[in-house]
Design an enzyme around this catalytic site. Structure first.
Site, mmCIF file in Angstrom:
data_model
loop_
_atom_site.group_PDB
_atom_site.id
_atom_site.type_symbol
_atom_site.label_atom_id
_atom_site.label_comp_id
_atom_site.label_asym_id
_atom_site.label_seq_id
_atom_site.Cartn_x
_atom_site.Cartn_y
_atom_site.Cartn_z
ATOM 1 N N ASP A 1 -11.780 -6.691 -2.968
ATOM 2 C CA ASP A 1 -12.590 -7.924 -2.887
ATOM 3 C C ASP A 1 -13.983 -7.559 -2.367
ATOM 4 O O ASP A 1 -14.232 -6.417 -2.013
ATOM 5 C CB ASP A 1 -11.916 -8.945 -1.952
ATOM 6 C CG ASP A 1 -11.732 -8.381 -0.561
ATOM 7 O OD1 ASP A 1 -10.649 -7.836 -0.261
ATOM 8 O OD2 ASP A 1 -12.697 -8.429 0.235
ATOM 9 N N MET B 1 -9.239 -3.160 8.065
ATOM 10 C CA MET B 1 -8.729 -3.601 9.368
ATOM 11 C C MET B 1 -7.942 -2.536 10.139
ATOM 12 O O MET B 1 -7.318 -2.871 11.147
ATOM 13 C CB MET B 1 -7.861 -4.857 9.173
ATOM 14 C CG MET B 1 -8.647 -6.008 8.529
ATOM 15 S SD MET B 1 -7.672 -7.501 8.276
ATOM 16 C CE MET B 1 -7.425 -8.054 9.948
ATOM 17 N N GLU B 2 -7.968 -1.276 9.680
ATOM 18 C CA GLU B 2 -7.172 -0.247 10.364
ATOM 19 C C GLU B 2 -7.858 1.104 10.542
ATOM 20 O O GLU B 2 -7.598 1.813 11.524
ATOM 21 C CB GLU B 2 -5.839 0.014 9.619
ATOM 22 C CG GLU B 2 -4.905 -1.166 9.533
ATOM 23 C CD GLU B 2 -5.265 -2.150 8.418
ATOM 24 O OE1 GLU B 2 -5.965 -1.739 7.464
ATOM 25 O OE2 GLU B 2 -4.859 -3.321 8.501
ATOM 26 N N GLY C 1 -12.511 -4.287 1.524
ATOM 27 C CA GLY C 1 -13.546 -5.181 1.003
ATOM 28 C C GLY C 1 -14.828 -4.377 0.806
ATOM 29 O O GLY C 1 -15.176 -3.537 1.646
ATOM 30 N N GLU D 1 0.813 -1.216 0.000
ATOM 31 C CA GLU D 1 0.000 0.000 0.000
ATOM 32 C C GLU D 1 0.852 1.275 0.000
ATOM 33 O O GLU D 1 0.374 2.328 -0.425
ATOM 34 C CB GLU D 1 -0.972 -0.024 1.192
ATOM 35 C CG GLU D 1 -2.047 -1.094 1.025
ATOM 36 C CD GLU D 1 -2.904 -1.320 2.250
ATOM 37 O OE1 GLU D 1 -4.061 -1.721 2.093
ATOM 38 O OE2 GLU D 1 -2.420 -1.122 3.396
HETATM 39 N N1 ADE Z 1 -9.170 -5.365 3.390
HETATM 40 C C1 ADE Z 1 -9.413 -5.707 2.108
HETATM 41 N N2 ADE Z 1 -10.325 -6.678 2.032
HETATM 42 C C2 ADE Z 1 -10.684 -6.985 3.294
HETATM 43 C C3 ADE Z 1 -11.571 -7.918 3.868
HETATM 44 N N3 ADE Z 1 -12.299 -8.744 3.117
HETATM 45 N N4 ADE Z 1 -11.656 -7.962 5.224
HETATM 46 C C4 ADE Z 1 -10.932 -7.124 5.985
HETATM 47 N N5 ADE Z 1 -10.076 -6.228 5.497
HETATM 48 C C5 ADE Z 1 -9.941 -6.150 4.163
#
Ligand code: ADE
Length: 229
Positions: free
Chosen positions: A197, A173-174, A79, A13
């Site tokens: 995703d 996640m951050e 995501g 990133e």
């Molecule tokens: N970052 C990118 N895709 C993610 C996902 N599916 N879950 C958590 N963090 C992500």
């Protein structure tokens, strides 16, 4: 602004960001590397935190308290929850929450602990600059809610819980941990993500396939925003 912090969570990133700048000075601190650059008269510190809320909190706090950064920008991947968001698309967080913070056993709403709030808002000024940059460059960008947790989400069930509980558009996640730190330390901040995703079955496969290209999408847009600050 006197010093700008630019964060990612993973090496992929921040790599495209580092590639953009020259004369990078590396400072090691707390088991991590901080990259100092000067660009068009602006002092910038760049780092990737490692994955998750704890590492992201450490890095954001370090950039502000040790390096003296007074504005923070985050670039990375997420995501998708909102079906309008497809792989590679950009989302700017207008607010963030922690989807895995749970003391509902005591009657509190999901994402809430006493003394805090479920949602933390990002800087309106930085968002406005980003929207202007998107218009100038004909980029499609969505503004919405980002939910953060210490989980890679790859199931429809968990994704639907986050969607229905927080009305979130994307998850990662951050971001929310960076938001809590910046809010507490009065530092304006901005969280940008590009979709890697759809956070359901197969998300792990899509993530591996699209991490790099989506991270580049996010970084390229972030660089255009930095040029405008
Ligand atoms: N970052 C990118 N895709 C993610 C996902 N599916 N879950 C958590 N963090 C992500």
């Amino acid at each position: 602004m006197t010093k700008l912090a630019i964060m990612g969570a993973m090496e992929e990133e921040i790599e495209p960001l580092l590639a953009h700048f020259t004369n990078v000075n590396v400072v090691e601190f707390a088991n991590n590397k901080y990259y100092e650059v000067s660009h068009n008269g602006l002092d910038i510190v760049i780092a990737y935190s490692k994955i998750g809320k704890v590492f992201a909190s450490l890095t954001a706090t370090t950039m502000i308290e040790k390096f003296g950064c007074d504005t923070l920008l985050f670039s990375g991947v997420a995501g998708a929850i909102n079906p309008k968001l497809k792989i590679g698309d950009l989302i700017i967080a207008d607010k963030l929450c922690q989807h895995d913070l749970d003391i509902t056993a005591f009657g509190h709403p999901n994402g809430f602990v006493p003394g805090g709030s479920v949602f933390v808002e990002t800087s309106k000024e930085l968002r406005e600059i980003a929207i202007e940059v998107a218009k100038e460059n004909d980029l499609k960008v969505i503004e919405g809610t980002i939910a953060t947790g210490d989980q890679f989400v790859h199931s429809t069930e968990r994704k639907e819980f986050i969607e229905s509980t927080f009305k979130a558009d994307a998850l990662e996640m951050e971001g929310a941990s960076v938001a809590v730190i910046c809010d507490a330390l009065n530092v304006p901040f901005f969280i940008l993500r590009a979709i890697s995703d759809s956070a359901d079955g197969g998300a792990d496969i899509d993530f591996d396939e699209f991490l790099k290209s989506s991270a580049v999408n996010s970084a390229n847009y972030l660089i255009k925003i930095v040029e405008k600050l």
